[in-house]
Design a protein around this motif. Structure first.
Motif, PDB file in Angstrom:
ATOM      1  N   ASN A 749       0.830  -1.198   0.000  1.00  0.00           N
ATOM      2  CA  ASN A 749       0.000   0.000   0.000  1.00  0.00           C
ATOM      3  C   ASN A 749       0.868   1.252   0.000  1.00  0.00           C
ATOM      4  O   ASN A 749       1.935   1.285   0.589  1.00  0.00           O
ATOM      5  CB  ASN A 749      -0.880   0.018   1.261  1.00  0.00           C
ATOM      6  N   ASP A 750       0.382   2.268  -0.688  1.00  0.00           N
ATOM      7  CA  ASP A 750       0.998   3.592  -0.635  1.00  0.00           C
ATOM      8  C   ASP A 750       2.446   3.634  -1.107  1.00  0.00           C
ATOM      9  O   ASP A 750       3.242   4.402  -0.602  1.00  0.00           O
ATOM     10  CB  ASP A 750       0.903   4.175   0.796  1.00  0.00           C
ATOM     11  N   THR A 751       2.800   2.781  -2.054  1.00  0.00           N
ATOM     12  CA  THR A 751       4.139   2.882  -2.650  1.00  0.00           C
ATOM     13  C   THR A 751       4.190   4.157  -3.495  1.00  0.00           C
ATOM     14  O   THR A 751       3.227   4.481  -4.183  1.00  0.00           O
ATOM     15  CB  THR A 751       4.420   1.658  -3.531  1.00  0.00           C
ATOM     16  N   ASN A 752       5.309   4.840  -3.417  1.00  0.00           N
ATOM     17  CA  ASN A 752       5.444   6.079  -4.193  1.00  0.00           C
ATOM     18  C   ASN A 752       6.360   5.894  -5.397  1.00  0.00           C
ATOM     19  O   ASN A 752       7.301   5.106  -5.349  1.00  0.00           O
ATOM     20  CB  ASN A 752       6.002   7.184  -3.290  1.00  0.00           C
ATOM     21  N   TYR A 753       6.061   6.606  -6.460  1.00  0.00           N
ATOM     22  CA  TYR A 753       6.855   6.513  -7.692  1.00  0.00           C
ATOM     23  C   TYR A 753       7.159   7.918  -8.190  1.00  0.00           C
ATOM     24  O   TYR A 753       6.306   8.810  -8.117  1.00  0.00           O
ATOM     25  CB  TYR A 753       6.076   5.773  -8.788  1.00  0.00           C
ATOM     26  N   GLY A 854       0.122  13.188  -7.020  1.00  0.00           N
ATOM     27  CA  GLY A 854      -1.080  12.880  -6.258  1.00  0.00           C
ATOM     28  C   GLY A 854      -1.107  11.421  -5.872  1.00  0.00           C
ATOM     29  O   GLY A 854      -0.143  10.676  -6.117  1.00  0.00           O
ATOM     30  N   GLU A 855      -2.213  11.020  -5.239  1.00  0.00           N
ATOM     31  CA  GLU A 855      -2.360   9.633  -4.803  1.00  0.00           C
ATOM     32  C   GLU A 855      -3.571   9.020  -5.478  1.00  0.00           C
ATOM     33  O   GLU A 855      -4.642   9.627  -5.514  1.00  0.00           O
ATOM     34  CB  GLU A 855      -2.481   9.602  -3.276  1.00  0.00           C
ATOM     35  N   TYR A 856      -3.361   7.823  -6.014  1.00  0.00           N
ATOM     36  CA  TYR A 856      -4.367   7.218  -6.892  1.00  0.00           C
ATOM     37  C   TYR A 856      -4.547   5.734  -6.629  1.00  0.00           C
ATOM     38  O   TYR A 856      -3.752   5.103  -5.939  1.00  0.00           O
ATOM     39  CB  TYR A 856      -3.931   7.352  -8.362  1.00  0.00           C
TER      40      TYR A 856
HETATM   41  C1  LIG Z   1       4.272   7.931  -0.014  1.00  0.00           C
HETATM   42  O1  LIG Z   1       4.042   9.304   0.118  1.00  0.00           O
HETATM   43  C2  LIG Z   1       2.962   9.611   0.992  1.00  0.00           C
HETATM   44  C3  LIG Z   1       2.685  11.081   0.930  1.00  0.00           C
HETATM   45  O2  LIG Z   1       3.868  11.780   0.845  1.00  0.00           O
HETATM   46  C4  LIG Z   1       3.324   9.147   2.394  1.00  0.00           C
HETATM   47  O3  LIG Z   1       2.245   9.382   3.251  1.00  0.00           O
HETATM   48  C5  LIG Z   1       3.598   7.648   2.363  1.00  0.00           C
HETATM   49  O4  LIG Z   1       4.050   7.195   3.630  1.00  0.00           O
HETATM   50  C6  LIG Z   1       4.659   7.319   1.311  1.00  0.00           C
HETATM   51  N1  LIG Z   1       4.728   5.872   1.197  1.00  0.00           N
HETATM   52  C7  LIG Z   1       5.812   5.176   1.464  1.00  0.00           C
HETATM   53  C8  LIG Z   1       5.680   3.685   1.323  1.00  0.00           C
HETATM   54  O5  LIG Z   1       6.853   5.694   1.747  1.00  0.00           O
END
Ligand SMILES: *[C@@H]1O[C@H](CO)[C@@H](O)[C@H](O)[C@H]1NC(C)=O
Ligand SMILES: *[C@@H]1O[C@H](CO)[C@@H](O)[C@H](O)[C@H]1NC(C)=O
Ligand SMILES: *[C@@H]1O[C@H](CO)[C@@H](O)[C@H](O)[C@H]1NC(C)=O
Ligand SMILES: *[C@@H]1O[C@H](CO)[C@@H](O)[C@H](O)[C@H]1NC(C)=O
Ligand SMILES: *[C@@H]1O[C@H](CO)[C@@H](O)[C@H](O)[C@H]1NC(C)=O
Ligand SMILES: *[C@@H]1O[C@H](CO)[C@@H](O)[C@H](O)[C@H]1NC(C)=O
Ligand SMILES: *[C@@H]1O[C@H](CO)[C@@H](O)[C@H](O)[C@H]1NC(C)=O
Length: 888
Positions: A749-753, A854-856
């Motif tokens: 969940n919530d992986t960032n790219y 953004g988050e999607y």
């Molecule tokens: C991804 O970014 C969001 C918003 O900046 C943050 O809340 C979240 O913890 C980040 N996810 C990871 C896995 O680092």
């Protein structure tokens, strides 16, 4: 959809237990093999607006509208054939706005068509070659073509257009030339030798093929001149041939070129067009299928291969063979196989037949080496051979078939110096195998076991390959006359009857380009298709060209039923593989009774059409009394019990038959009269609908001296209930659909790219069944969709029918990809073989706009078969875990 030439030989289908995620390539593989950014835009065909000029201005109207909307475009090709195709192939920056342009009838993506490797290239030969023996023309005997030839019917005056890899018209059996007065009267090369599918085609007037050979094999089946030492002759050797070449020496072709070739053949006045190519689509809707069907509707015969995907089971119909009015052709095994004998020295043993038309080029006797002494080993030589393996260069290496591809086995043995090989069977069918450039061939299971046991017992034996006098034909008592295992199963998802009929396509001896050895044995629906095209020419010569419109019906109603095995009491083969059966040309030519139509499609249980009428016409001079009866064929368990996946081929059959009721079982028809016959059907009862039983059979119409039939097909379940999206972990060992992170693992969940370079997610997904519309959208992170949707939103049903821009009140941020008429996946272990699909993010939406920071989540929607595109409840949906885009 992937299209390919349909001649091949393959080993057992390789079905991996689970496919490792690490094998997934980080590139988008669309479920229908579209060419990125290219579309065939069809214009409304306004009849009677003043001929071609009016249509030319339709093109201008389209281009003006595109410019007005600031849509960048390139015109790749224009089509201007009123009644068949008016439109253009365009390269487009944004397809989404086109549907609203006035006069646009349909937009279909361009589809890439790969070409498989060539098989069976023999080095050199001539018709005088003492190494081969006369073919007994068993394929002609099986189908009554021999009787037509005996009556002097050879297809004279009929023109057949072959759309393929070109023809070596310099072959002595193909007339040694091209142009007026020759057998090959002309044609066109749309691409040139150097065409690969991704470079620019270089067309010219000369369709000569010296580097591929597929089209030359096809041409020999239709037109090889008789009176040669091979004993072969074309089905319609009196007919004229035109060659339309659309493959280079290797690589792809895009289907806009197939459309162009079809239109050219039509305009050149071909009576028959034949295409031994195709790829899985499962629907009737691709551009080439639609155009081929319309040409058939104009009273030309169009024969197209059904496909060689029998190993993957039902619901896997090949396009353009799916075209509604074309004759798609399945393959029946030859009742005899052209083979050579090898001989054994050192112990008593009968000569060993091996599956080649010409002897293997091994001049002196050699000892044998078996890679395993276990004659039941499943994966013989699939892994590198042990370190203590001796130098194998002086041996004949004996390997058991199975588990991995033939070339993997051969590569492993060749790594130890091996250069000559015998592969022994493991219960698969005895048909040509694909061995690349190796000197290797197939022998029987029992001969293989004999050699392996002799090796294990350290017997002092050698094997030799006589270079002359060792050719003969092996009667095939095991699978001869049955459907070829490789022959594709239908029906289409929209319940069209595919294939229509079958022809001989297993183990066929025919011509190859002189440069590639002149002759060879090949297998495939590629071989069955020209056989039916040639047979059509015999009928058109005999009955006149007007017979073209009803030719499919004539072949279907006079075909012979194909069994599912040689064992008594087994059901007939499912009509979803054999169609109406093996064509019988002598019956088609001589029948005094005309039965029409040739096929009934009863659809699924929800759209069941249980009342049908056919007509019997007596063209004879005496009254005839016809006896009606029902001859059921096997019911295919198309989906594995307790699973959402298709049963692999050979698809298991049951005797859960439909019930058929006639008003009368005996009907007397006066000479010249036509009598309608009503028939009532009841789908099989008490069956497990979750196995999607595909049932069918024949209404037999029997008169003294002749028997005709109408073939029917239906499915005893509702197709709308069928699960489309694979949500299991069976294929990858992890549940899918899945979002993969930058390193290719399932994303948390919530992986960032950053969406830069490789730092992008990829979506991995599979379909267990086809879908007429698939869409991938981005939605806001906080979205959730309820799993039970019943909302009906008819107001959003705009043309073309697509899902609306919100889903269960979830707003759509933007669309990543849309795919129409998607086939199901196979269980092959690679995406190249349609095992799975991926969508690799590019950082942009489909229209090129960048995805904002953004988050999607990804919302995937797939329309169920027989679903209403405007009804949300008719889609299966999946929502991904949330992820973030940090840079834009
Ligand atoms: C991804 O970014 C969001 C918003 O900046 C943050 O809340 C979240 O913890 C980040 N996810 C990871 C896995 O680092
Ligand atoms: C057979 O093999 C030999 C030696 O490898 C080669 O010189 C010859 O050209 C081959 N003959 C044919 C007919 O391919
Ligand atoms: C080939 O071998 C088979 C038996 O294995 C035999 O029946 C046949 O006569 C042989 N044919 C030739 C031409 O050697
Ligand atoms: C094997 O047989 C060949 C003739 O077939 C013979 O020349 C050779 O000596 C034999 N070798 C052994 C080890 O018996
Ligand atoms: C079967 O029914 C579906 C749903 O009404 C329809 O779209 C399809 O065309 C029908 N198939 C045939 C062969 O009539
Ligand atoms: C992601 O979050 C959902 C809902 O909070 C949870 O059910 C799921 O297990 C989580 N997945 C992972 C990989 O952590
Ligand atoms: C492309 O799609 C995005 C997301 O739907 C949308 O916001 C944008 O306006 C579109 N761009 C164009 C040029 O239509």
């Amino acid at each position: 959809m992937k299209l390919s030439l349909l001649s091949l030989a393959f080993g057992a289908a390789c079905v991996a237990a689970t496919v490792p995620l690490s094998s997934v390539k980080k590139a988008t593989t669309a479920p229908n093999n579209v060419v990125e950014g290219e579309y065939i835009v069809e214009m409304k065909d306004v009849q009677g607006l003043g001929g071609k000029r009016a249509f030319a201005s339709m093109h201008d109207t389209l281009y003006r509208s595109l410019r007005k909307r600031d849509i960048a475009f390139d015109v790749k090709k224009e089509y201007n054939q009123p009644g068949i195709m008016v439109g253009a192939t365009l390269k487009l920056s944004d397809v989404t706005q086109i549907a609203s342009i006035a006069g646009v009838e349909a937009i279909r993506p361009v589809i890439a068509v790969p070409m498989p490797k060539r098989i069976n290239q023999f080095s050199v030969s001539s018709p005088k070659d003492s190494r081969i023996t006369a073919d007994s023309e068993t394929t002609h005997v099986m189908t009554g073509v021999d009787k037509a030839h005996a009556a002097g019917v050879t297809g004279e005056g009929i023109k057949i257009g072959i759309i393929d890899t070109g023809i070596d018209y310099n072959h002595p059996l193909l007339g040694s030339g091209i142009g007026a007065g020759f057998k090959v009267i002309g044609g066109y090369d749309f691409v040139g030798d150097a065409y690969t599918g991704s470079n620019t085609p270089v067309p010219d007037d000369d369709p000569l093929d010296t580097c591929n050979g597929h089209g030359t094999h096809v041409a020999g089946i239709i037109g090889a001149n008789p009176g040669n030492d091979f004993g072969i002759s074309g089905v319609a050797y009196g007919a004229s041939i035109a060659s339309y070449r659309l493959f280079g020496c290797s690589g792809f072709v895009s289907d806009d070129i197939i459309v162009e070739a079809l239109l050219r053949g039509y305009n050149d006045g071909m009576d028959i067009l034949t295409l031994s190519l195709g790829g899985v689509e499962g629907w009737t809707e691709s551009s080439s299928a639609v155009v081929a069907s319309r040409i058939a509707g104009q009273g030309r015969v169009v024969t197209i291969a059904a496909g060689n995907d029998g190993a993957y089971g039902s619901w896997y119909a090949s396009s353009p063979g799916t075209g509604v009015d074309v004759i798609s052709v399945g393959s029946v095994n030859n009742i005899a196989i052209p083979v050579q004998n090898a001989t054994v020295q050192g112990v008593e043993h009968d000569p060993i037949p091996y599956l080649e038309a010409l002897p293997l080029n091994i001049s002196s006797p050699r000892p044998i080496y078996a890679t395993s002494t276990d004659t039941t080993v499943a994966d013989d030589a699939c892994n590198p051979l042990p370190d203590d393996t001796p130098d194998l260069s002086g041996y004949i290496v004996v390997i058991r078939r199975g588990t991995c591809t033939f070339t993997t086995k051969l590569d492993n043995a060749a790594a130890k110096g091996a250069n000559a090989f015998l592969i022994y069977n493991n219960g698969g069918s005895f048909s040509a195998i694909s061995v690349g450039d190796y000197t290797a061939t197939l022998i029987s299971e029992s001969d293989g076991a004999f050699l392996v046991n002799a090796f294990a017992a350290k017997e002092n034996i050698t094997v030799s390959f006589p270079q002359s006098g060792a050719a003969w034909t092996l009667p095939d008592d095991t699978v001869g006359g049955l459907m070829s295992d490789f022959s594709t199963y239908g029906p289409t998802y929209d319940m069209y009857f595919k294939p229509a009929v079958s022809g001989p396509g297993g183990n066929i001896l025919s011509t190859l380009p002189v440069a590639l050895g002149s002759y060879g044995v090949e297998s495939g629906t590629s071989m069955a298709t020209p056989f039916v095209a040639g047979s059509a020419a015999l009928v058109l010569q005999s009955k006149g060209k007007d017979a073209a419109k009803s030719l499919r019906t004539l072949f279907q109603t006079t075909a012979s039923n194909v069994a599912s095995s040689k064992t008594d009491g087994e059901p007939l083969q499912t009509v979803s593989q054999q169609g109406a059966g093996l064509i019988q040309v002598d019956r088609a030519l001589s029948t005094k009774t005309v039965v029409s139509p040739g096929q009934f499609t009863l659809n699924d249980t929800e759209h069941f059409e249980g009342f049908k009428t056919f007509t019997i016409k007596n063209t004879g001079s005496k009254a005839v009394t016809y006896k009606l009866s029902h001859v059921p064929a096997g019911t295919a368990t198309s989906i594995q019990p307790g699973s959402i996946f298709a049963s692999d081929g050979p698809v298991p059959l049951t005797t859960d038959y439909a019930q058929v009721t006639f008003g009368l079982t005996k009907i007397t028809v006066l000479p010249g009269a036509i009598v309608p016959v009503p028939v009532w059907f009841k789908a099989p009862q008490g069956v497990d609908a979750s196995t999607y039983p595909v049932y069918g059979g024949f209404i037999q119409v029997e008169a003294p001296g002749e028997t005709l039939k109408v073939t029917y097909l239906g499915v005893a379940a509702s197709l709308k209930d069928k699960a489309v999206v694979d949500t299991t972990d069976e294929y990858f060992g992890v549940p899918i659909p899945a979002l993969l992170d930058a390193s290719g693992d399932v994303a948390g969940n919530d992986t960032n790219y950053t969406m830069q370079g490789d730092d992008v997610p990829a979506l991995l997904y599979r379909f267990a069944f086809g879908s007429a519309h698939v869409r991938l959208d981005l939605v806001p992170k906080d979205s959730s969709v309820s799993p039970t949707l019943s909302k009906r939103d008819w107001w959003n049903w705009w043309w073309p029918q697509k899902p609306s821009n919100s889903y269960d009140k979830v707003p759509i941020v933007g669309t990543l990809a849309e795919y129409d008429y998607v086939p199901r996946n196979s269980d092959a272990s690679t995406s190249d073989d349609n095992g799975y699909n991926t969508y690799a993010f590019t950082g942009s939406f489909a229209n090129g706009t960048k995805i904002a920071v953004g988050e999607y989540k990804v919302l995937m929607r797939a329309l169920k078969v027989a679903g209403n595109p405007a009804n949300e409840a008719d889609y299966e949906t999946w929502l991904s875990p949330a992820f973030g885009v940090t840079v834009a």
